[in-house]
Design an enzyme around this catalytic site. Sequence first.
Site, mmCIF file in Angstrom:
data_model
loop_
_atom_site.group_PDB
_atom_site.id
_atom_site.type_symbol
_atom_site.label_atom_id
_atom_site.label_comp_id
_atom_site.label_asym_id
_atom_site.label_seq_id
_atom_site.Cartn_x
_atom_site.Cartn_y
_atom_site.Cartn_z
ATOM 1 N N CYS A 287 0.803 -1.229 0.000
ATOM 2 C CA CYS A 287 0.000 0.000 0.000
ATOM 3 C C CYS A 287 0.835 1.278 0.000
ATOM 4 C CB CYS A 287 -0.921 0.016 1.228
ATOM 5 S SG CYS A 287 -2.283 -1.165 1.156
ATOM 6 N N ILE A 288 1.671 1.438 1.008
ATOM 7 C CA ILE A 288 2.298 2.742 1.260
ATOM 8 C C ILE A 288 3.180 3.218 0.105
ATOM 9 C CG2 ILE A 288 3.655 4.092 2.903
ATOM 10 C CD1 ILE A 288 0.967 3.025 3.941
#
Length: 452
Positions: A287-288
């Site tokens: 995600c990040i």
Amino acid sequence: MTTPSADPPPAAAERLGRALTARSARVGIIGLGYVGLPLGLAFAEAGFPVLGFDIDARKVEALTAGRSYIDHLGAERVARQVEAGGFEATCDFDRLGEADAILICVPTPLGAHREPNLSYVEATARQIAPRLRSGHLVILESTTYPGTTDELLRPLLEAEAAPRGLTFGREIFLAFSPEREDPGNPSFGTTQIPKVVGGLDPVSGDLAEQLYAGVIDQVVRVSSPRVAEASKLTENIFRAVNIALVNELKTVYDAMGIDVWEVLDAAATKPFGFMRFTPGPGWGGHCIPVDPFYLTWKATEYGRRARFIELAGEVNVEMPRWVLGKLQTALNDAGKPLRGSKILVVGLAYKRDIADPRESPAFEILDLLLEHGADVSYHDPHIPEAPAMRTWPDLPPLRSVPLDESVVVAQDAVVIVTDHSSVDYAALARSARLVVDTRGMYRDGGDNIVRA
């Protein structure tokens, strides 16, 4: 937030609603990875019949045999549901018609220039579209930019549905509900994490909310797919920006001779107005490093630049090179060049105690070490063999080496990238000539310890 539809539901919605209430509705999950598999198991454990789809025949074979290829999902969970007939996996997308609800959990990576790569979503939509029937509920869970559900997914489905008289909100239903999986989190599993849901229309939202309410403890209804899409990006942008902030503070305080971990310990004693984030060797995970750039790309369509997000990306992307610089300086001080030095990287996973290597900074560090001529190896108790990575396709095959004294003493330096709890860090420091610590494992320092 939004309220349920006040109008009487169409007949197709009524039938699906009754099946959801009875838990007889079959849930189809497309993509059986870190998001799709735990979600499918959660539905099966709640009593819904689940049909999982994946293009990887090895995954389907493993699941059919009752085996799990994701460490934190025990094989016994898979075997129990397979043996009970509640969970089935297949590569046959012709069977999509058997599902009543179809949940899309496929990757949404970035392209070479940090542009969204929605090819997996598009390919999945093209599999679903010709198989749509009255009463189908389609929900996209893959993280993406605001507008994907109604601008991209809807037209792809509608091109096949409309000629057959299937309309959204009456015969077929569409929603977005972002995945919020945190692999290996002992406190929050799939069912304990609140589920955000936004329907293309009120009836679609009602059905999606009802579906998830059958398995998730709390469902958070919002007014549209765009709000739901934006909420997921906002969550991860918040984390990305704050990770970048503490990483930048680490480099500044290092130049000043100040221990950033001691600073954070002190700051964290404030009972309000401060939330602790921890520095490291970069960013990682599914995600990040990816999600924030979906918004920066989409923002340009509206004549805006998300400069804060872009700056956070620059800081985090540069952290592996900063670690490499600290290693080079320490080796130079010992009279050794990096070229030809034996370097052991501890940890390939993007975070502790899991087997998930996606976008881990360890791979960038390995790549940089090889580029500078180092003799590299790695140890990770959860990843016995370094997998092929899309972002680093040229890395040579590597297998985890044991972290015993004979291996450690033979290294010129050890770089701690992932702070797995199974590692004996005291013994490591006693045996190693040089330890580059990117995770703050050695708070008291030491003659052979370099913080990075």
